[in-house]
Design a protein around this motif. Sequence first.
Motif, PDB file in Angstrom:
ATOM      1  N   TYR A 109      26.532  33.737  31.485  1.00  0.00           N
ATOM      2  CA  TYR A 109      27.459  32.694  31.050  1.00  0.00           C
ATOM      3  C   TYR A 109      28.388  33.206  29.956  1.00  0.00           C
ATOM      4  CZ  TYR A 109      24.654  29.220  33.619  1.00  0.00           C
ATOM      5  OH  TYR A 109      24.009  28.495  34.588  1.00  0.00           O
ATOM      6  N   SER A 110      27.919  34.169  29.178  1.00  0.00           N
ATOM      7  CA  SER A 110      28.749  34.743  28.116  1.00  0.00           C
ATOM      8  C   SER A 110      29.631  35.874  28.625  1.00  0.00           C
ATOM      9  CB  SER A 110      27.861  35.280  26.994  1.00  0.00           C
ATOM     10  OG  SER A 110      27.106  36.394  27.462  1.00  0.00           O
ATOM     11  N   GLY A 111      29.343  36.374  29.824  1.00  0.00           N
ATOM     12  CA  GLY A 111      30.105  37.483  30.384  1.00  0.00           C
ATOM     13  C   GLY A 111      29.802  38.819  29.744  1.00  0.00           C
ATOM     14  N   THR A 112      28.640  38.954  29.088  1.00  0.00           N
ATOM     15  CA  THR A 112      28.333  40.186  28.356  1.00  0.00           C
ATOM     16  C   THR A 112      27.402  41.129  29.118  1.00  0.00           C
ATOM     17  OG1 THR A 112      26.494  39.084  27.204  1.00  0.00           O
ATOM     18  CG2 THR A 112      28.660  39.080  26.121  1.00  0.00           C
ATOM     19  N   LEU A 113      27.051  40.794  30.357  1.00  0.00           N
ATOM     20  CA  LEU A 113      26.231  41.715  31.142  1.00  0.00           C
ATOM     21  C   LEU A 113      26.949  43.052  31.260  1.00  0.00           C
ATOM     22  CD1 LEU A 113      23.648  41.883  33.063  1.00  0.00           C
ATOM     23  CD2 LEU A 113      25.298  41.594  34.923  1.00  0.00           C
ATOM     24  N   ASP A 114      26.193  44.143  31.129  1.00  0.00           N
ATOM     25  CA  ASP A 114      26.783  45.460  31.347  1.00  0.00           C
ATOM     26  C   ASP A 114      25.774  46.352  32.065  1.00  0.00           C
ATOM     27  OD1 ASP A 114      24.983  46.588  29.428  1.00  0.00           O
ATOM     28  OD2 ASP A 114      26.393  46.164  27.806  1.00  0.00           O
ATOM     29  N   ALA A 115      26.152  47.583  32.279  1.00  0.00           N
ATOM     30  CA  ALA A 115      25.351  48.491  33.103  1.00  0.00           C
ATOM     31  C   ALA A 115      24.097  48.993  32.408  1.00  0.00           C
ATOM     32  CB  ALA A 115      26.210  49.671  33.550  1.00  0.00           C
ATOM     33  N   THR A 116      23.876  48.615  31.163  1.00  0.00           N
ATOM     34  CA  THR A 116      22.632  48.981  30.483  1.00  0.00           C
ATOM     35  C   THR A 116      21.561  47.908  30.658  1.00  0.00           C
ATOM     36  OG1 THR A 116      23.212  47.944  28.359  1.00  0.00           O
ATOM     37  CG2 THR A 116      23.986  50.209  28.742  1.00  0.00           C
ATOM     38  N   GLN A 117      21.930  46.755  31.243  1.00  0.00           N
ATOM     39  CA  GLN A 117      21.003  45.640  31.383  1.00  0.00           C
ATOM     40  C   GLN A 117      20.564  45.471  32.834  1.00  0.00           C
ATOM     41  OE1 GLN A 117      22.434  42.013  29.225  1.00  0.00           O
ATOM     42  NE2 GLN A 117      24.204  43.284  28.737  1.00  0.00           N
ATOM     43  N   ASP A 118      19.409  44.865  33.005  1.00  0.00           N
ATOM     44  CA  ASP A 118      18.924  44.554  34.344  1.00  0.00           C
ATOM     45  C   ASP A 118      19.603  43.301  34.875  1.00  0.00           C
ATOM     46  OD1 ASP A 118      17.207  46.290  35.579  1.00  0.00           O
ATOM     47  OD2 ASP A 118      15.404  45.532  34.611  1.00  0.00           O
ATOM     48  N   PRO A 119      20.268  43.382  36.032  1.00  0.00           N
ATOM     49  CA  PRO A 119      20.773  42.161  36.672  1.00  0.00           C
ATOM     50  C   PRO A 119      19.620  41.323  37.222  1.00  0.00           C
ATOM     51  CG  PRO A 119      21.984  44.096  37.409  1.00  0.00           C
ATOM     52  CD  PRO A 119      20.758  44.590  36.698  1.00  0.00           C
ATOM     53  N   LEU A 120      19.956  40.162  37.773  1.00  0.00           N
ATOM     54  CA  LEU A 120      18.930  39.224  38.235  1.00  0.00           C
ATOM     55  C   LEU A 120      18.130  39.784  39.409  1.00  0.00           C
ATOM     56  CD1 LEU A 120      20.797  35.804  38.013  1.00  0.00           C
ATOM     57  CD2 LEU A 120      19.557  37.071  36.249  1.00  0.00           C
ATOM     58  N   VAL A 121      18.765  40.607  40.213  1.00  0.00           N
ATOM     59  CA  VAL A 121      18.042  41.400  41.209  1.00  0.00           C
ATOM     60  C   VAL A 121      18.256  42.847  40.793  1.00  0.00           C
ATOM     61  CG1 VAL A 121      17.787  42.010  43.633  1.00  0.00           C
ATOM     62  CG2 VAL A 121      18.432  39.681  43.013  1.00  0.00           C
ATOM     63  N   SER A 122      17.192  43.503  40.381  1.00  0.00           N
ATOM     64  CA  SER A 122      17.316  44.790  39.715  1.00  0.00           C
ATOM     65  C   SER A 122      17.231  45.958  40.694  1.00  0.00           C
ATOM     66  CB  SER A 122      16.205  44.934  38.665  1.00  0.00           C
ATOM     67  OG  SER A 122      16.197  46.241  38.117  1.00  0.00           O
ATOM     68  N   PHE A 123      18.154  46.897  40.550  1.00  0.00           N
ATOM     69  CA  PHE A 123      18.092  48.133  41.322  1.00  0.00           C
ATOM     70  C   PHE A 123      16.848  48.930  40.967  1.00  0.00           C
ATOM     71  CE2 PHE A 123      19.146  52.635  42.016  1.00  0.00           C
ATOM     72  CZ  PHE A 123      19.604  52.610  43.328  1.00  0.00           C
ATOM     73  N   LEU A 124      16.430  48.849  39.715  1.00  0.00           N
ATOM     74  CA  LEU A 124      15.299  49.642  39.241  1.00  0.00           C
ATOM     75  C   LEU A 124      13.973  48.896  39.269  1.00  0.00           C
ATOM     76  CD1 LEU A 124      16.835  51.295  36.032  1.00  0.00           C
ATOM     77  CD2 LEU A 124      16.569  52.320  38.281  1.00  0.00           C
ATOM     78  N   ASN A 125      13.984  47.619  38.937  1.00  0.00           N
ATOM     79  CA  ASN A 125      12.740  46.928  38.574  1.00  0.00           C
ATOM     80  C   ASN A 125      12.409  45.726  39.447  1.00  0.00           C
ATOM     81  OD1 ASN A 125      12.187  48.677  36.341  1.00  0.00           O
ATOM     82  ND2 ASN A 125      13.796  47.624  35.196  1.00  0.00           N
ATOM     83  N   ASP A 126      12.735  45.812  40.729  1.00  0.00           N
ATOM     84  CA  ASP A 126      12.348  44.753  41.647  1.00  0.00           C
ATOM     85  C   ASP A 126      11.392  45.243  42.735  1.00  0.00           C
ATOM     86  OD1 ASP A 126      13.051  41.796  42.085  1.00  0.00           O
ATOM     87  OD2 ASP A 126      14.715  42.514  40.879  1.00  0.00           O
ATOM     88  N   LYS A 127      10.752  46.365  42.477  1.00  0.00           N
ATOM     89  CA  LYS A 127       9.738  46.929  43.379  1.00  0.00           C
ATOM     90  C   LYS A 127      10.304  47.311  44.747  1.00  0.00           C
ATOM     91  CE  LYS A 127       5.824  44.572  41.161  1.00  0.00           C
ATOM     92  NZ  LYS A 127       5.306  45.772  40.513  1.00  0.00           N
ATOM     93  N   VAL A 128      11.610  47.521  44.813  1.00  0.00           N
ATOM     94  CA  VAL A 128      12.220  47.894  46.090  1.00  0.00           C
ATOM     95  C   VAL A 128      11.801  49.291  46.507  1.00  0.00           C
ATOM     96  CG1 VAL A 128      14.410  48.403  47.239  1.00  0.00           C
ATOM     97  CG2 VAL A 128      14.180  46.356  45.823  1.00  0.00           C
ATOM     98  N   TRP A 129      11.974  50.253  45.625  1.00  0.00           N
ATOM     99  CA  TRP A 129      11.722  51.642  46.012  1.00  0.00           C
ATOM    100  C   TRP A 129      10.242  51.936  46.127  1.00  0.00           C
ATOM    101  CZ3 TRP A 129      15.908  52.636  48.143  1.00  0.00           C
ATOM    102  CH2 TRP A 129      17.119  52.181  47.611  1.00  0.00           C
ATOM    103  N   GLU A 130       9.420  51.206  45.356  1.00  0.00           N
ATOM    104  CA  GLU A 130       7.967  51.331  45.557  1.00  0.00           C
ATOM    105  C   GLU A 130       7.591  50.877  46.965  1.00  0.00           C
ATOM    106  OE1 GLU A 130       8.483  50.302  41.109  1.00  0.00           O
ATOM    107  OE2 GLU A 130       9.524  49.987  43.007  1.00  0.00           O
ATOM    108  N   ALA A 131       8.168  49.744  47.399  1.00  0.00           N
ATOM    109  CA  ALA A 131       7.873  49.226  48.740  1.00  0.00           C
ATOM    110  C   ALA A 131       8.368  50.187  49.813  1.00  0.00           C
ATOM    111  CB  ALA A 131       8.515  47.854  48.917  1.00  0.00           C
ATOM    112  N   VAL A 132       9.562  50.727  49.621  1.00  0.00           N
ATOM    113  CA  VAL A 132      10.121  51.654  50.603  1.00  0.00           C
ATOM    114  C   VAL A 132       9.250  52.891  50.734  1.00  0.00           C
ATOM    115  CG1 VAL A 132      12.080  53.203  51.047  1.00  0.00           C
ATOM    116  CG2 VAL A 132      12.487  50.825  50.381  1.00  0.00           C
ATOM    117  N   ARG A 133       8.848  53.469  49.607  1.00  0.00           N
ATOM    118  CA  ARG A 133       8.023  54.684  49.675  1.00  0.00           C
ATOM    119  C   ARG A 133       6.689  54.405  50.348  1.00  0.00           C
ATOM    120  NH1 ARG A 133       7.014  59.831  48.655  1.00  0.00           N
ATOM    121  NH2 ARG A 133       4.882  60.354  48.069  1.00  0.00           N
TER     122      ARG A 133
END
Length: 701
Positions: A109-133
């Motif tokens: 809502y503040s528009g301050t999200l940047d590439a150092t923060q986790d978005p709501l669906v995370s490239f790193l921390n949503d267990k995607v790559w663990e599941a794929v492997r």
Amino acid sequence: MKLQHIFHASAFALVSAALTTACTDEVKFGDAFVEKAPGGTVTIDTVFNSAEYTRQFLTGVYGMQYYGLPFTNASGCATSQNHYYGKLDALTDCYHIHWNGTAIFNAYYSGTLDATQDPLVSFLNDKVWEAVRQAYLLLENIDKVPDMSSEEKESLKAQAKCLIAARYFDLFSVYGGLPIVDRAFTGLEGNYEFLKRATVEETVNFMVRLLDEAKDHLRWAWDGTTEDTSAYQNTGRWTKAGALALKAKILLFAASPLYNNDQPYYDGSTEAEQQHIVWYGNYDTSRWTRAEQACREFFTANGESDPTSPTLGVGGAYYELNQATSNSADAYRQAYRMGYIYQGSKEVIHATRVATIYGTQGTYAWWNWVILGRNSYNPTVEYVEMFPWLSGEPFQWDEANSAPVTPTKTLKNNANKSLDIQGQLFFSPPKKSGKVTIQKYPLRDPRLYENAIVNGQSYTLDWNTGETPSESQIYELWTGGNEAGQDIAKPNGEIVEKLTTRYATGFGTIKYYLGEEYHRKFMHWVYLSYDEMLLMWAEALAQTGNQAGALNCVNRVRARVGLDKMESFDATLTTDKDKLIEEILRERACELGMSNNRYYDMCRYKRGDWMTKRLHGLKITRIQNVVGNWVEKYTPWFGDEKNSGVAEPTNFKYEKFELQNRARVHWEKDANDLEIRKWFLFPMPISEINKGYGIVQNPGW
């Protein structure tokens, strides 16, 4: 020095540990694999030397699927499941969250999200790559299992491929092109060039290929025809229907203007755009044709090849819309509710679950955090206005004049009785016989009352009869009412719009919040559903020129809740493609509330206008006729007033107000600004970009 990137550092580390840690009598699956236990070691050979261990291993991969309701803040949970991040729905024009403990409130809502923060669906921390492997480990080793039939091996392989494709789509829908991981690599390869981001076309074809390979090795449905095919034992496992539905959804997304366009969504100068990582690089009508064909493939397999059929969705095939048992608004509400929530529903094509109990603090806390106001997800006036009158006629605010003495419209209810609106937005005035309320009728699309709690709505809907008890307590959302109190406004008219309250917009959350009827049960998340398939087919048909088929598909969804055909109220929908698609998108919002689909629609159609328009709440004032004069009254009804014979209030003044707590910074922008357009895809994590293995940043971030 080996490159430490996400695939090596998290997925490889997790599974490598999983297959070398100690174990005693049983092999545990999922995260439990890494627990230390006395005696022996577990290796790949151990796991894939037993059919039972192999099945458990696959179950662990199932546990890493996307689950769309934030329900916990436990260590190690997926970002998308964490209360402190939040749901995609609250970024749309349908909902506004009023809890300042979320990333939505603070970063979006503040528009301050940047590439150092986790978005709501995370490239790193949503267990995607663990599941794929882990899925690839199964694919590469399952043929070693000695006590498993070849047929079961093929089924488990197919399920693993669906799991990979689904996890890829979860990221593709919010990031664009992805690294194509096609094996369980060791982390010792030395060259990680193959992990660079693929183009949109390559990513789409990869997902679709996996699903095409899987579909013919899966059952159409867990239909219970034999003991090993019971829906109870196999709830949540992938089916051919799920594979085809996901394929259709992927291709529909890929055919949409975000990716399928003559112009990139940003400015064309970025590396991601020039490499076609975030769009195809052109517009091609054949992509819509491919999407329509994928939808048709699903419906043909379901025994429904004709989109203009009058029986589409109402029986004769395995998957179908859940139908009402009687011709009443409450029965339609129940049919809609049980269609998505009942775990035996033939409307649910694929669902995911978590192994914790609905409503418990600290484990599965969606239910009680809604009560606390943390999972507020308050519906907006803009969302409520999307729901038509109970006949299906489009809602118009001006036709529902807030003055209680100015009847403006007569409708027919589901029992074909005339109802006078009399300035009402949600219900006709209840009739009285002495102290007993005989009946009041809903005035709006029955789905409204299942997607938003509105003023005057009953606390309960009987799950067995589909009826609203006449003496049930009602939600009092007027100033001074039992629920709203002074959380929205004070008696002097001042807007308060408090944080961490359930009704800060004048409406409350109800989707997936179902009161005590569902308390302490397991709650599934609907990942793919039959009603969504009908609406996807409608959209693809409209985009490929079949207006009649498109209208029939969407009208079947409307008919399930008693609404008349859309073209009955606007004949131009039969010829105006753009207008029809806009109506289909509105229907998707009404039918698929709280399912991420409005967010997907906003982004895939590049709808910056949905991001920049100011949103509103509803201030409700109870008014009473005292000797010919209308006076405001700021007291509850349920309790002393009701017990003393005072009739249920029927007269209210409704006033819209601009949401300010917290106003979104995007509301100040032009919908075509680059600062708006960059939000159509999330930022890739800068930590992965800096590792140099081919992660290119999305435009604008």
